[in-house]
Design a protein around this motif. Structure first.
Motif, PDB file in Angstrom:
ATOM      1  N   PHE B 408       0.870  -1.173   0.000  1.00 48.55           N
ATOM      2  CA  PHE B 408       0.000   0.000   0.000  1.00 48.55           C
ATOM      3  C   PHE B 408       0.911   1.228   0.000  1.00 48.55           C
ATOM      4  O   PHE B 408       1.804   1.336   0.832  1.00 48.55           O
ATOM      5  N   SER B 410       1.063   5.258   0.415  1.00 43.56           N
ATOM      6  CA  SER B 410       0.279   6.413   0.859  1.00 43.56           C
ATOM      7  C   SER B 410       1.152   7.647   0.856  1.00 43.56           C
ATOM      8  O   SER B 410       2.371   7.571   1.011  1.00 43.56           O
ATOM      9  N   GLY B 425       5.466  10.321   2.425  1.00 37.37           N
ATOM     10  CA  GLY B 425       4.493   9.235   2.478  1.00 37.37           C
ATOM     11  C   GLY B 425       5.063   8.036   3.193  1.00 37.37           C
ATOM     12  O   GLY B 425       6.079   8.130   3.883  1.00 37.37           O
ATOM     13  N   ALA B 426       4.392   6.927   3.021  1.00 37.34           N
ATOM     14  CA  ALA B 426       4.817   5.697   3.668  1.00 37.34           C
ATOM     15  C   ALA B 426       4.282   4.532   2.853  1.00 37.34           C
ATOM     16  O   ALA B 426       3.384   4.696   2.029  1.00 37.34           O
ATOM     17  N   THR B 427       4.867   3.380   3.077  1.00 39.31           N
ATOM     18  CA  THR B 427       4.321   2.188   2.434  1.00 39.31           C
ATOM     19  C   THR B 427       4.107   1.121   3.476  1.00 39.31           C
ATOM     20  O   THR B 427       4.743   1.141   4.531  1.00 39.31           O
ATOM     21  N   LYS B 428       3.215   0.230   3.171  1.00 45.04           N
ATOM     22  CA  LYS B 428       2.969  -0.890   4.082  1.00 45.04           C
ATOM     23  C   LYS B 428       2.858  -2.161   3.256  1.00 45.04           C
ATOM     24  O   LYS B 428       2.143  -2.208   2.265  1.00 45.04           O
TER      25      LYS B 428
END
Lengths: 249, 541
Positions: B408, B410, B425-428
């Motif tokens: 994901f 974001s 942002g960030a990722t998961k």
């Protein structure tokens, strides 16, 4: 905008937030997301052996020490120095302390002592779970579950257990080439082997090449307690579980 | 007795490498002279003593355990029985390649100013041969380039490449071409302005420097909205390749900054996520090819570009082969940069395909959102920097792939602050990105690793070797049609390069995030690999 940032962090587990000053926490969350989450992960558990949500830090017992580690890094480890200004640092430290509860819904907590009785009696939880040396090893040991799980998560575990069935809790059923049937909870797996705790609570090694069949049980073994316990009993059990912080110093 | 000893030493000395040996690495297959073994990036050893038939007889000959818990990503180089590699944070170690016993160690003290996105990583060394003495080159985490005497590890010169306080660091192995040592700095998560530069091997004097992000007034700056080029990143963190006939070096560049909020840098963001062909003498950009214009996923092109001469549509052609984090496998003409073919090698959900120029046709709603956008491949990509291999014998391109892996993505509001992480942002992902977690618990929902063999003629997968966990290991093939690779699980594998069938494995007990090399000492072939914080050497029983 503030709310939007919060939602981002809560990607799969959208939930209301509560806690201290929401503006400060939001700032802290954003700083966390920008500086920390690539290594530590959005839930603070991505670095092996480090669970930020516990709110206890091996190398820092005060907020000042924590802030210093964030600023200077930890030499000899992957933790780098971070140039974060003092205002933002305060917000980040506040967020680290609030992380555990950040994504949770408010859950009513009952009477912990009563919860222990339900846990060991009517709930039948110790048939699979273990707490402080009592109960079975077949499911997770919950002696420190209050340090790592929120009340909301624990309520989900009781009401919608399929939502908390993580892959490492899954049961496997295997038949060896000699025809022996083996079942147990998977503890580890790689390309060639499996490590399980079998139904006799033995830690066992299985070699995939020696197996005729191998299936992973996708459904959880955790019963749904919506009808098995009353709302009061569930609130008591959750209070009991929340109180379990483990015996570590 | 004395004279006998002297005689033995003298023989060893006369076997030493010559200055132009780097150009003819294949003629001295007992040595492993550059990061990739030779200039073409193929990571293919001409040695044939270890074969598919006898691979089952491989055993560990020695292990070197570093005094650090940081994982090694270095690919050793081996010259006339001496192996040189790096351990964290920036130590250089010279060992006896037959026993793993140390000749010398050089320990660089890294400045506390160093800012590191991804651990105390170093991917190795380069060597320059000269009658007056051989020199090793080390890039450091605090963005220095250091020349060492290969005989004793003493510093010959030491130069500051860029300001570590701004996020510049060096993690890649340098590349020596003629009288120059070439590299580019990492720091793509800090909004640096990436570049490549060349220094005189003898003096450390900078001879050329070319930025990977054009400045105001330069062609290409129109691909950056406003002043965003100033923090455009396009860093370098893996070694390039070199074609002596064209006199071009080929390097991949990293993500544009900030990683996951592309709104602040509208446009294609040249030359991020690209491969650049630079004149080795001047640094002049001859051509570029951008794999992912306006990247918003951190899909660096850090993988070593493989240079191969293959039959293509009826004629011999000089091509560049590259599998990209974005999930596509590319064949380019390396003389002109012309796109010849691009095919997905993993499941991907972000592009409808590539147009006739190789530009991706991006699907709608595939950029990061505040809520998070799910994309295949995930943040680490369909592959990443893991050294690929090409075998001229099989004609196949081999790469470590992450199959059925998603993240994901974001985005968050972002402002640039000097020396601070610039993510936006960030990722998961269900898979941990760089290092394995305490337990392998997620693969049934999160994808897995495979070594795949791709046919450059068609882009199609010829075979796949499936692992339970993902893999961060590089690959090496040999002229006896073996393929060696490691895994996040700690297995070190020998596969049949024609079929992918596993022939042998060893358990190293640590995550393998490096690439294998092969060399020969006293007539015996060795295979070496770094696993976690140790180096292992294997040979026949």
């Amino acid at each position: 905008m503030k709310l939007l940032a919060l939602l981002t962090l809560a990607l799969p587990l959208l939930a209301q937030q509560h806690g201290t000053d929401p503006v400060q926490l939001d700032t802290g969350a954003r700083i966390y997301s920008a500086n920390c989450s690539v290594c530590h992960g959005p839930d603070g558990d991505q670095v092996s052996g480090v669970e930020l949500k516990r709110g206890k830090f091996r190398r820092a017992s005060t907020d000042d020490e924590l802030a210093k580690i964030i600023q200077t890094g930890i030499p000899g480890t992957a933790m780098p120095p971070n140039a974060i200004g003092s205002g933002n640092l305060v917000a980040l430290v506040a967020y680290l302390h609030a992380m555990r509860d950040f994504k949770t819904k408010k859950v009513a907590l009952g009477n912990a002592a009563g919860g222990k009785v339900v846990f060991e009696g009517k709930g039948g939880c110790t048939a699979c779970h273990r707490v402080n040396g009592k109960g079975s090893h077949m499911a997770l040991d919950l002696s420190d579950v209050g340090a790592v799980r929120t009340p909301g998560y624990l309520e989900d575990a009781l009401l919608e257990p399929e939502t908390v069935n993580l892959p490492q809790h899954r049961y496997i059923h295997a038949t060896t080439l000699r025809g022996e049937k083996v079942s147990g909870r998977r503890m580890n797996e790689d390309t060639l082997t499996l490590q399980i705790i079998d139904s006799n609570e033995r830690l066992r090694s299985l070699t995939k090449a020696d197996l005729r069949s191998y299936e992973i049980e996708k459904e959880t073994r955790m019963p749904n307690y919506r009808d098995k316990l009353t709302a009061t009993e569930r609130a008591d059990v959750i209070a009991w579980l929340v109180s379990l912080k483990g015996s570590a110093k | 007795m004395k004279s006998l000893l002297f005689f033995t030493t003298a023989v060893a000395l006369t076997a030493q490498a010559t200055p132009d040996q780097l150009l003819h690495a294949d003629k001295t297959p007992a040595n492993w002279l550059t990061y990739s073994g030779n200039y073409n990036g193929q990571r293919h050893s001409p040695l044939t003593q270890i074969t598919p038939a006898n691979a089952k007889d491989l055993e560990m000959k020695w292990v070197f355990q570093a005094d650090t818990l940081q994982k090694m990503e270095a690919s050793p180089i081996v010259v006339d029985g001496v192996m040189y590699f790096t351990q964290a944070p920036n130590d250089v170690v010279a060992v006896d390649a037959k026993t793993g016993r140390m000749f010398w160690i050089y320990q660089h003290r890294v400045s506390p100013d160093a800012r590191l996105c991804c651990g105390q990583v170093n991917r190795g060394l380069a060597i320059h041969f000269d009658k007056a003495g051989d020199t090793l080159f080390l890039g450091t985490l605090d963005a220095r380039l250091i020349a060492l005497d290969a005989k004793n590890g003493k510093v010959l010169w030491d130069t500051q490449v860029a300001d570590p306080k701004l996020g510049y660091s060096i993690t890649e192995a340098p590349l020596v071409v003629k009288d120059k040592v070439i590299l580019g700095p990492a720091g793509g998560e800090y909004g640096i302005r990436g570049f490549f530069a060349a220094w005189d091997v003898k003096t450390g004097k900078e001879l050329w420097k070319v930025y990977t992000v054009p400045a105001a007034g330069e062609p290409g700056v129109e691909t950056w909205s406003g002043d965003s080029w100033k923090h455009g990143s396009a860093a370098s963190w893996n070694t390039g390749s070199y074609d002596p006939d064209l006199n071009l070096v080929y390097y991949g560049t990293g993500n544009p900054g900030p990683d996951w909020n592309p709104d602040v840098r509208l446009g294609d963001n040249l030359y991020s996520c690209s491969v650049l062909a630079l004149d080795a003498d001047t640094g002049k950009l001859k051509w570029h090819f951008q794999f992912t214009p306006h990247d918003a996923a951190d899909w660096d092109a850090a993988i070593v570009p493989i240079l191969a001469d293959i039959d293509w549509k009826g004629a011999r052609r000089k091509v560049l082969l590259s599998a990209n984090r974005n999930g596509f496998f590319y064949v380019l003409d390396r003389t002109t940069g012309k796109f010849l073919q691009g095919t997905p090698f993993v499941h991907q959900t972000w592009a409808a395909g590539l147009d006739e120029n190789g530009r991706p046709i991006r699907l709608p709603n595939t950029e990061p959102t505040v809520e998070g956008t799910k994309l295949y491949p995930g943040m680490q990509g369909g592959t990443n920097w893991y050294a690929p291999s090409f075998s001229p014998r099989t004609g196949l391109f081999y790469v470590s792939a992450w199959k059925d892996y998603y993240s994901f993505f974001s985005k968050l509001p972002v402002t640039f602050n000097e020396g601070q992480m610039y993510f936006g942002g960030a990722t998961k992902s269900a898979v941990q990105p760089i290092k394995r977690g305490p337990i392998n618990s997620w693969t049934d929902v999160a994808g897995h690793g495979e070594v795949i063999a791709l046919d450059p003629q068609t882009g199609k997968e010829k075979w796949a070797f499936k692992m339970h966990d993902v893999t961060d290991s590089g690959l090496m093939t040999t002229a006896s049609d073996l393929l060696f690779t490691g895994s996040r699980e700690g297995y070190f594998w020998a596969l049949d390069a024609r079929t992918g069938v596993p022939l042998w494995h060893a358990i190293t007990g640590g995550q393998i995030s490096a690439a294998p090399v092969s060399y020969m000492v006293d007539g015996k072939q060795y295979i070496a690999i770094s696993a976690n914080h140790s180096v292992f050497a294997f040979g026949l029983r």
